[in-house]
Design a protein around this motif. Sequence first.
Motif, PDB file in Angstrom:
ATOM      1  N   ALA A  17       0.847  -1.199   0.000  1.00 45.34           N
ATOM      2  CA  ALA A  17       0.000   0.000   0.000  1.00 45.34           C
ATOM      3  C   ALA A  17       0.878   1.244   0.000  1.00 45.34           C
ATOM      4  O   ALA A  17       1.754   1.393   0.868  1.00 45.34           O
ATOM      5  N   SER A  62       2.172  -6.787  -6.403  1.00 46.00           N
ATOM      6  CA  SER A  62       1.998  -5.808  -5.343  1.00 46.00           C
ATOM      7  C   SER A  62       3.315  -5.349  -4.745  1.00 46.00           C
ATOM      8  O   SER A  62       3.489  -4.159  -4.445  1.00 46.00           O
ATOM      9  N   ARG A  82      -6.425  -1.403  -4.402  1.00 43.18           N
ATOM     10  CA  ARG A  82      -5.897  -0.392  -3.483  1.00 43.18           C
ATOM     11  C   ARG A  82      -7.073   0.393  -2.897  1.00 43.18           C
ATOM     12  O   ARG A  82      -7.936   0.856  -3.621  1.00 43.18           O
ATOM     13  N   GLN A 351      -2.398  -3.426   0.223  1.00 37.40           N
ATOM     14  CA  GLN A 351      -3.199  -3.732  -0.952  1.00 37.40           C
ATOM     15  C   GLN A 351      -3.710  -5.162  -0.805  1.00 37.40           C
ATOM     16  O   GLN A 351      -3.252  -5.920   0.045  1.00 37.40           O
TER      17      GLN A 351
END
Length: 392
Positions: A17, A62, A82, A351
């Motif tokens: 993320a 990711s 996301r 994510q």
Amino acid sequence: MARAFLIVLDSVGCGGAPDAGAFFNGDLPDTGANTLGHIIAQRGLNVPNMDALGLGAAVRLSTGIETPGLDAVPSGRWGVAREISRGKDTPSGHWELAGLPVPWEWTYFPDAQPAFPDRVTQALCRAAGTDKILCNAHSNGIKVIDDFGEEHLRSGYPICYTSADSVLQIAAHEEVFGLERLLQMCRDVAPMLHEMRVGRVIARPFVGSDRSDFKRTKNRRDYAITPPEPVLTNWVQEAGGRVHGVGKIGDIFSMTGIDTSVKGTDIELMAALDGLTQSAEQGDFIFANLVEFDTDYGHRRDVAGYGAALERFDLWLGQFLPRLGEGDLLILTADHGNDPSWPGTDHTREQVPVLVYGGPAGEIGICGFCDVAASIAAHLGARSNGTGRSFL
């Protein structure tokens, strides 16, 4: 048009993320947290059915890490989602997967003692019919019962605690305090907490005679804020389909847009989902949260147990996929992360993988949580609110 199945793998994040540094476990930012990646690195993961749909590929996309043992060429459509809501909690993730980013900042209680302001504590005492509550601090559901369960049995005071999530939880003995009394207490205080923008009041019943055998029961109940705008469940109903909630979905959405709801153990919920492959009709949407990976393993920082639970789910998935009919769509994803190797006990900002069975094969890339809702709406011929785009 057939049916759509959305299974949320609670807390099964895949790292990466971009805003993880703004979210914390204690004083440690979530930068570098990776639920799946660290499970794979520390104990390996044997999940051939999810890997065939693209799980290993999603982890690699990711975070760029290697995924030994998860190297299948995806046969489905796969990607990484996301989140944009400013939370790493269950309501935020589920609402956004249903097409509604959370439109406000949640209220969180401080990691202090007492954690609750006086007016909340007084409301809890009034609702319980007691002059005191126990704990009144941050804790987790297992430790708080170990710490206060015996005093609760002696005194009759409810155990009230919070966490890094926007939540107030109340633990009480099902028999001594009474299950219905606990549920009514939660119902009584929920409106005040919702006005404060606290996401959920959760009843956490348990049984047992002392610390050695205290055990939480399956009668948990979440009293969540109702989504302020129509979401995917409403869109499907408006298009003429029925919506079936499996697990805690009905609680998370306060039954908004839910026609039927079933709760139970993991095994019971999987059996219910199996049954819905036979009974659900054209145009129906089945929204499921089957396994509490975070509650049972993530918050406890149990890497081995988390991995084993994923492997059990994958075995069931291998039996479930052939039950789906022609034209059916299944999407597997998650609502947030909960890296069991990470310090602290909170969720982690990550994510999440998006794995699609029944649509065209190929890479989705990086998408948004709302794109999941838009894709299901498109599959079922339902309108959406324009917050996402279909990746089908």
